[in-house]
Write a protein that holds these residues in place. Sequence first.
Motif, PDB file in Angstrom:
ATOM      1  N   LYS A 189       0.835  -1.302   0.045  1.00  0.00           N
ATOM      2  CA  LYS A 189       0.027  -0.083  -0.012  1.00  0.00           C
ATOM      3  C   LYS A 189       0.835   1.292   0.110  1.00  0.00           C
ATOM      4  O   LYS A 189       0.640   2.242  -0.828  1.00  0.00           O
ATOM      5  CB  LYS A 189      -0.990   0.081   1.215  1.00  0.00           C
ATOM      6  CG  LYS A 189      -1.889   1.106   1.032  1.00  0.00           C
ATOM      7  CD  LYS A 189      -2.779   0.970   2.569  1.00  0.00           C
ATOM      8  CE  LYS A 189      -4.000   1.993   2.555  1.00  0.00           C
ATOM      9  NZ  LYS A 189      -4.874   1.929   3.467  1.00  0.00           N
TER      10      LYS A 189
ATOM     11  N   SER B 112       4.052   1.407  -1.327  1.00  0.00           N
ATOM     12  CA  SER B 112       4.552   1.819  -2.396  1.00  0.00           C
ATOM     13  C   SER B 112       3.595   2.330  -3.375  1.00  0.00           C
ATOM     14  O   SER B 112       3.949   2.932  -4.211  1.00  0.00           O
ATOM     15  CB  SER B 112       5.235   0.386  -2.761  1.00  0.00           C
ATOM     16  OG  SER B 112       4.538  -0.694  -3.174  1.00  0.00           O
ATOM     17  N   THR B 113       2.449   1.778  -3.398  1.00  0.00           N
ATOM     18  CA  THR B 113       1.438   2.194  -4.302  1.00  0.00           C
ATOM     19  C   THR B 113       1.623   3.597  -4.375  1.00  0.00           C
ATOM     20  O   THR B 113       1.066   4.610  -4.933  1.00  0.00           O
ATOM     21  CB  THR B 113       0.072   1.510  -4.188  1.00  0.00           C
ATOM     22  OG1 THR B 113       0.303  -0.028  -4.285  1.00  0.00           O
ATOM     23  CG2 THR B 113      -1.043   1.879  -5.206  1.00  0.00           C
ATOM     24  N   THR B 114       1.181   4.196  -2.808  1.00  0.00           N
ATOM     25  CA  THR B 114       0.906   5.501  -2.403  1.00  0.00           C
ATOM     26  C   THR B 114       2.004   6.383  -2.967  1.00  0.00           C
ATOM     27  O   THR B 114       1.976   7.580  -3.453  1.00  0.00           O
ATOM     28  CB  THR B 114       0.589   5.796  -0.973  1.00  0.00           C
ATOM     29  OG1 THR B 114      -0.481   4.894  -0.655  1.00  0.00           O
ATOM     30  CG2 THR B 114       0.456   7.130  -0.603  1.00  0.00           C
TER      31      THR B 114
END
Length: 88
Positions: A79, A81-83
Motif C-alpha cells: 500500500k 509503495s502504491t501511494t
Amino acid sequence: MQSENRFFDDFAKMMNGLAGTVAGAGREAEAQMREKAKGFFGGMDFVSREEFDAVKAMAAAARDEADLLKARLDALEAKLSTTKAGKA
C-alpha cells in the motif's frame, strides 16, 4: 527297556530344570538392567510428554501469528509503495 525310559525321563527332567533356571536368570538379568537404566535416566533432566506437547503447540501458535504479521506487513508495504508511486 525300563532302564532306558528311566534314563530319558531323568534326562528330560534335568533339561526342564535347566531351562527353568536359564529362564529365571534371564528374567533376573532383565530386571537388573531395568533398574540400572532407571537409575541412569532418572538422573537426567527430561521433559514430560505433556510439557513437550505444550511447547510444541505454543511454537505452532507463534508461527501462525508471525505469518499473519508478515502478511499484514507485506500488505502495508504494498500500500505504501502504491501511494508513493501515485505521488511521484
